[in-house]
Design an enzyme around this catalytic site. Sequence first.
Site, PDB file in Angstrom:
ATOM      1  N   GLY A  31      68.831  14.720  50.277  1.00  0.00           N
ATOM      2  CA  GLY A  31      68.853  14.688  51.737  1.00  0.00           C
ATOM      3  C   GLY A  31      68.439  16.052  52.269  1.00  0.00           C
ATOM      4  O   GLY A  31      68.134  16.964  51.496  1.00  0.00           O
ATOM      5  N   GLU A 104      71.356  22.130  43.703  1.00  0.00           N
ATOM      6  CA  GLU A 104      70.110  22.765  44.138  1.00  0.00           C
ATOM      7  C   GLU A 104      68.992  22.531  43.117  1.00  0.00           C
ATOM      8  O   GLU A 104      68.210  23.427  42.791  1.00  0.00           O
ATOM      9  CB  GLU A 104      70.327  24.276  44.366  1.00  0.00           C
ATOM     10  CG  GLU A 104      71.393  24.615  45.396  1.00  0.00           C
ATOM     11  CD  GLU A 104      70.963  24.370  46.844  1.00  0.00           C
ATOM     12  OE1 GLU A 104      69.856  23.833  47.069  1.00  0.00           O
ATOM     13  OE2 GLU A 104      71.740  24.701  47.743  1.00  0.00           O
ATOM     14  N   CYS A 160      70.709  15.241  63.818  1.00  0.00           N
ATOM     15  CA  CYS A 160      69.627  15.976  64.477  1.00  0.00           C
ATOM     16  C   CYS A 160      70.193  16.958  65.501  1.00  0.00           C
ATOM     17  O   CYS A 160      71.024  16.594  66.346  1.00  0.00           O
ATOM     18  CB  CYS A 160      68.666  15.013  65.158  1.00  0.00           C
ATOM     19  SG  CYS A 160      67.321  15.846  66.027  1.00  0.00           S
ATOM     20  N   CYS A 195      62.002  14.350  66.561  1.00  0.00           N
ATOM     21  CA  CYS A 195      62.150  15.735  67.011  1.00  0.00           C
ATOM     22  C   CYS A 195      61.376  16.682  66.100  1.00  0.00           C
ATOM     23  O   CYS A 195      60.804  17.671  66.550  1.00  0.00           O
ATOM     24  CB  CYS A 195      63.629  16.126  67.073  1.00  0.00           C
ATOM     25  SG  CYS A 195      64.532  15.222  68.354  1.00  0.00           S
TER      26      CYS A 195
HETATM   27 ZN   LIG Z   1      66.142  14.180  67.064  1.00  0.00          ZN
END
Ligand SMILES: [Zn+2]
Length: 203
Positions: A31, A104, A160, A195
């Site tokens: 993710g 990682e 977001c 976005c």
């Molecule tokens: Zn957004």
Amino acid sequence: MKITHKQSVNISNRIAFSPRVSNAKIQVVCGPMFSGKTKTLIGLISGHLNDKKKVVVFKPKLDDRYSEESIVSHDKDAAQAYSVNRPAEILDLFHRADVVAIDEVQFFDESIVDVCETIASFGKTVIVAGLDLDYMGRPFGSMPQLMSVADEIIKLNSVCTFCSGRARFSHRISKDQGVVVLGEKDKYVPLCRSCYNEMNSKL
Ligand SMILES: [Zn+2]
């Protein structure tokens, strides 16, 4: 294309589900930044520890943002870990473990894929966590290959920064160049696709 009768597919359940390899499993937790990857990894590790399994944790040496000795989530949960420079070093240390966890993982070179498959072939569980996309929205390092060979993929989302929608992208807000630039909320924000595209169209 003409589909022939399914009788032509001959799979032996005895071979496909042999108990000898039932514990062999490669799990990928992926993710964007701030999506809880390390926290999820630590949760999975805790489950195995509760089952009295021996867990050994690895991470690449370059990631020393919080601690040399442990993997640490953004919420400051921690588990003990070895820092290694190359995936081959993991092969020197995994034999005493039932479960191998790697945080990682996107920072390791492509030999990490063979290393994970080798460990799984010994009947051990391998759990890896990493960024699936880099700051440009491109597949990160060997993550596509790891996701291909995985038995299970846990794909996480962040929130977001601009619209509170489902964030899939780690947008870099600093002027640093290069794929590997370590940082936290001073350098990256999680963004949804809309976005992210809007931000990049303004660059
Ligand atoms: Zn957004």
